[in-house]
Each structure stands twice: as C-alpha cells, then as structure tokens.
Design a protein around this motif. Structure first.
Motif, PDB file in Angstrom:
ATOM      1  N   LEU A  23     -47.342  11.051-119.533  1.00 32.56           N
ATOM      2  CA  LEU A  23     -47.528  12.503-119.434  1.00 32.56           C
ATOM      3  C   LEU A  23     -46.415  13.111-118.572  1.00 32.56           C
ATOM      4  CD1 LEU A  23     -49.070  15.156-119.803  1.00 32.56           C
ATOM      5  CD2 LEU A  23     -50.564  14.485-117.904  1.00 32.56           C
ATOM      6  N   GLU A  24     -46.153  12.481-117.414  1.00 28.09           N
ATOM      7  CA  GLU A  24     -45.096  13.011-116.540  1.00 28.09           C
ATOM      8  C   GLU A  24     -43.757  13.008-117.264  1.00 28.09           C
ATOM      9  OE1 GLU A  24     -45.798  10.503-113.013  1.00 28.09           O
ATOM     10  OE2 GLU A  24     -46.080  12.394-111.914  1.00 28.09           O
ATOM     11  N   LEU A  27     -43.647  15.749-119.849  1.00 31.01           N
ATOM     12  CA  LEU A  27     -43.511  17.067-119.216  1.00 31.01           C
ATOM     13  C   LEU A  27     -42.090  17.292-118.716  1.00 31.01           C
ATOM     14  CD1 LEU A  27     -46.855  17.146-117.176  1.00 31.01           C
ATOM     15  CD2 LEU A  27     -46.317  18.545-119.177  1.00 31.01           C
ATOM     16  N   ASP A  28     -41.467  16.195-118.208  1.00 24.82           N
ATOM     17  CA  ASP A  28     -40.088  16.311-117.711  1.00 24.82           C
ATOM     18  C   ASP A  28     -39.098  16.491-118.849  1.00 24.82           C
ATOM     19  OD1 ASP A  28     -40.685  16.171-115.054  1.00 24.82           O
ATOM     20  OD2 ASP A  28     -40.464  13.985-114.930  1.00 24.82           O
ATOM     21  N   ASN A  30     -39.611  17.473-122.113  1.00 22.19           N
ATOM     22  CA  ASN A  30     -39.782  18.553-123.093  1.00 22.19           C
ATOM     23  C   ASN A  30     -40.275  19.828-122.423  1.00 22.19           C
ATOM     24  OD1 ASN A  30     -39.494  16.682-125.408  1.00 22.19           O
ATOM     25  ND2 ASN A  30     -41.387  15.862-124.575  1.00 22.19           N
ATOM     26  N   GLU A  31     -40.158  20.890-123.182  1.00 26.12           N
ATOM     27  CA  GLU A  31     -40.791  22.124-122.737  1.00 26.12           C
ATOM     28  C   GLU A  31     -42.186  22.118-123.358  1.00 26.12           C
ATOM     29  OE1 GLU A  31     -39.504  26.526-123.385  1.00 26.12           O
ATOM     30  OE2 GLU A  31     -37.794  25.328-122.679  1.00 26.12           O
ATOM     31  N   VAL A  32     -43.153  21.637-122.619  1.00 30.93           N
ATOM     32  CA  VAL A  32     -44.509  21.463-123.180  1.00 30.93           C
ATOM     33  C   VAL A  32     -45.310  22.727-122.927  1.00 30.93           C
ATOM     34  CG1 VAL A  32     -46.602  20.067-123.165  1.00 30.93           C
ATOM     35  CG2 VAL A  32     -44.382  18.978-122.749  1.00 30.93           C
ATOM     36  N   PHE A  35     -51.064  21.064-123.130  1.00 30.71           N
ATOM     37  CA  PHE A  35     -51.600  19.700-123.096  1.00 30.71           C
ATOM     38  C   PHE A  35     -53.035  19.797-123.600  1.00 30.71           C
ATOM     39  CE2 PHE A  35     -54.299  16.652-120.837  1.00 30.71           C
ATOM     40  CZ  PHE A  35     -53.692  15.460-121.172  1.00 30.71           C
ATOM     41  N   CYS A  57     -49.637  19.197-115.125  1.00 29.50           N
ATOM     42  CA  CYS A  57     -49.220  20.146-116.172  1.00 29.50           C
ATOM     43  C   CYS A  57     -48.837  21.491-115.563  1.00 29.50           C
ATOM     44  CB  CYS A  57     -50.328  20.333-117.196  1.00 29.50           C
ATOM     45  SG  CYS A  57     -50.531  18.888-118.243  1.00 29.50           S
ATOM     46  N   LYS A  60     -45.452  22.054-114.166  1.00 29.37           N
ATOM     47  CA  LYS A  60     -44.369  22.259-115.140  1.00 29.37           C
ATOM     48  C   LYS A  60     -44.633  23.482-116.015  1.00 29.37           C
ATOM     49  CE  LYS A  60     -42.337  18.435-113.955  1.00 29.37           C
ATOM     50  NZ  LYS A  60     -41.024  18.354-113.336  1.00 29.37           N
ATOM     51  N   THR A  62     -47.250  24.096-117.874  1.00 33.56           N
ATOM     52  CA  THR A  62     -47.928  23.725-119.111  1.00 33.56           C
ATOM     53  C   THR A  62     -49.420  24.059-119.023  1.00 33.56           C
ATOM     54  OG1 THR A  62     -46.364  21.923-119.440  1.00 33.56           O
ATOM     55  CG2 THR A  62     -48.457  21.741-120.623  1.00 33.56           C
TER      56      THR A  62
END
Ligand SMILES: Cc1ncc(COP(=O)(O)O)c(C=O)c1O
Length: 126
Positions: A23-24, A27-28, A30-32, A35, A57, A60, A62
């Motif tokens: 998950l980390e 998130l790093d 992509n531009e998520v 979730f 999330c 970042k 998200t």
C-alpha cells in the motif's frame, strides 16, 4: 474499470506487513485517488486496520472507502476510524431475510453529493 480510465491494483491478506508495504509503495508510486476495501472481507472475513490505512492514505491525499457489509454498522464504525466513505449492502445482514435489494453509503456531504451526481448521470437508482 479500464472503460472509465481507472487503473487499479488488487491485494489480498490485509494487515500483513507485505500488504502495508504494498500500500505504501502504491501510494508513493502513483497518484492514488481512492483506496477501496471490504472489511471484513468476503469470503475470508479478514479485517483491515482501518485506522492505519486511513492514516497512510490521508498522508498522500488518498480517500478511503470501506465496504463494511459483513460487520454491519453496529459492529464497525469505519468513519470514526478515519474512512471517508462507508458502504453497506443492505441486501445482507441489514435486511436479514434475503427479500430486499438495497445499499447505503455514508460520508461527508461533499463526497456523498458527488456520488449522488454520478448516480444521476449514470442512471443507477438513487
Ligand atoms: C462485502 C460485500 N459488499 C457488497 C456486496 C454486494 O451486495 P448486493 O448483493 O446487495 O449488491 C457483496 C456481495 O456479495 C459483498 O459480499
């Protein structure tokens, strides 16, 4: 999902170190935007650490959406744990008799208004 130009990545085994690392990493990398998880999951009833994934999330930018169908709103308060949106299939434990089709969605007025607008555009029942 490709039809809507949505990229997705799927993971199993919530809360394993591998899952949190993945998950980390996602998130790093992509531009998520969102979730999404079930908790508990169907069919294995695995529970996600909603507080942990929400913190990761949100750091970042998200959004977090939790399908809490298998917990019911009585047993899991995903919004209080940090989720932005919570879904429940009312078809299951909420109705309880296998005779109703329905669902519910909860979150901030801003997010739910956006969902309602999409409902109207796509013509799903609202
Ligand atoms: C966790 C979960 N959410 C949602 C659904 C979909 O529910 P419905 O049948 O009301 O569309 C399912 C269906 O199995 C489910 O297991």
């Amino acid at each position: 999902m490709q039809k809507y130009e949505v990229d997705q990545e799927q993971r199993d085994t919530p809360n394993s170190l591998e899952y949190v690392d993945a998950l980390e990493h996602a998130l790093d990398k992509n531009e998520v935007t969102l979730f999404f998880t079930e908790s508990p999951t169907n069919p294995f009833l695995r529970c996600v650490d909603i507080e942990l994934v929400s913190k990761l999330c949100h750091s970042k930018g998200t959004l977090v959406c939790v399908d809490g169908t298998f917990a019911t709103p009585l047993n899991q308060k995903a919004l209080a744990l940090g989720a932005d949106i919570v879904l429940h299939s009312a078809t299951k434990y909420i109705a309880g008799h296998n005779d109703v089709l329905g669902g519910c969605i909860s979150g901030s007025e801003k997010l739910i208004s956006a969902v309602r607008t999409l409902h109207n555009i796509f013509g799903w029942c609202s």
